[in-house]
Design a protein around this motif. Structure first.
Motif, PDB file in Angstrom:
ATOM      1  N   THR A  84       0.713  -1.128  -0.487  1.00 45.28           N
ATOM      2  CA  THR A  84       0.439  -0.525   0.194  1.00 45.28           C
ATOM      3  C   THR A  84       0.952   1.206   0.165  1.00 45.28           C
ATOM      4  OG1 THR A  84      -1.925  -1.092   1.573  1.00 45.28           O
ATOM      5  CG2 THR A  84      -2.076   1.283   1.274  1.00 45.28           C
ATOM      6  N   SER A  85       2.348   1.474   0.658  1.00 46.57           N
ATOM      7  CA  SER A  85       2.987   2.485   0.521  1.00 46.57           C
ATOM      8  C   SER A  85       3.493   2.726  -0.722  1.00 46.57           C
ATOM      9  CB  SER A  85       4.015   2.424   2.123  1.00 46.57           C
ATOM     10  OG  SER A  85       4.994   3.469   1.617  1.00 46.57           O
ATOM     11  N   HIS A  91       1.177   3.974  -3.164  1.00 50.14           N
ATOM     12  CA  HIS A  91       1.008   5.367  -2.197  1.00 50.14           C
ATOM     13  C   HIS A  91       1.835   6.685  -3.266  1.00 50.14           C
ATOM     14  CE1 HIS A  91      -0.714   8.222  -0.089  1.00 50.14           C
ATOM     15  NE2 HIS A  91       0.428   8.600   0.137  1.00 50.14           N
ATOM     16  N   HIS A 131      -6.846   6.042  -4.886  1.00 52.64           N
ATOM     17  CA  HIS A 131      -5.457   5.435  -4.094  1.00 52.64           C
ATOM     18  C   HIS A 131      -4.828   6.413  -2.776  1.00 52.64           C
ATOM     19  CE1 HIS A 131      -2.964   1.841  -2.068  1.00 52.64           C
ATOM     20  NE2 HIS A 131      -1.912   2.862  -2.973  1.00 52.64           N
ATOM     21  N   HIS A 132      -5.074   7.710  -3.478  1.00 54.83           N
ATOM     22  CA  HIS A 132      -3.954   8.551  -2.951  1.00 54.83           C
ATOM     23  C   HIS A 132      -4.310   9.454  -2.145  1.00 54.83           C
ATOM     24  CE1 HIS A 132       0.267  10.301  -2.956  1.00 54.83           C
ATOM     25  NE2 HIS A 132      -0.084  11.138  -2.579  1.00 54.83           N
ATOM     26  N   ALA A 173      -5.213   6.674   1.492  1.00 55.87           N
ATOM     27  CA  ALA A 173      -3.934   5.885   1.848  1.00 55.87           C
ATOM     28  C   ALA A 173      -3.377   6.844   2.451  1.00 55.87           C
ATOM     29  CB  ALA A 173      -2.872   5.901   0.760  1.00 55.87           C
ATOM     30  N   TYR A 222      -2.465   7.196   6.653  1.00 55.77           N
ATOM     31  CA  TYR A 222      -0.914   7.922   7.022  1.00 55.77           C
ATOM     32  C   TYR A 222      -1.243   9.021   8.089  1.00 55.77           C
ATOM     33  CZ  TYR A 222       0.749   4.819   3.763  1.00 55.77           C
ATOM     34  OH  TYR A 222       1.712   3.588   3.056  1.00 55.77           O
TER      35      TYR A 222
END
Length: 137
Positions: A31-32, A35, A89-90, A93, A97
């Motif tokens: 996922t990171s 991102h 997605h950005h 995510a 974060y």
């Protein structure tokens, strides 16, 4: 325990690409990475795709009509869909974060669950936008 009695730890030198690709990363790491990819996609598409399309749509009625014809193409719809996925997605995510920065969900179980939820939510929203973009509803 003496130094000689300790088990020698393996040393990895000259790691090759196939070895890196075979490494199984946790879902939070994937996922990171996605991102970062989505952020780069959005950043690099801004001057090349997004701003020229915005300028074309705002220039005149003829420019807007021409842009409407451009969006009729399936290739352009796929490009827009990739940008929509990148944004969604950005965004999802980024919320994850922010919660991690606040100290929420730092344990392994919660981190995996929130990483999975980011992927599911962003892909589900992308499917909804794809259905709308391709005229299903």
């Amino acid at each position: 325990m003496s130094d000689t009695a300790q088990k020698q730890r393996p040393q990895y030198r000259n790691v090759s690409v196939p070895q890196i690709l075979s490494y199984r990363m946790p879902l939070a790491a994937r996922t990171s990475i996605l991102h970062r990819i989505s952020g780069a996609l959005l950043f690099l598409s801004l001057p090349v795709i997004i701003l020229p399309l915005l300028a074309m749509s705002l220039s005149s009625e003829a420019g807007f009509a021409a842009l409407s014809n451009v969006f009729g193409s399936p290739i352009m719809k796929l490009i827009v869909l990739a940008l929509v996925w990148g944004y969604l997605h950005h965004f999802c995510a980024g919320i994850r974060y922010l919660a991690l920065d606040l100290g929420k969900g730092n344990d392994k179980y919660t981190a995996n669950k929130t990483a999975a939820s980011v992927l599911v939510v962003s892909l589900a929203l992308t499917v909804v936008f794809a259905l709308k973009l391709f005229g299903v509803f």
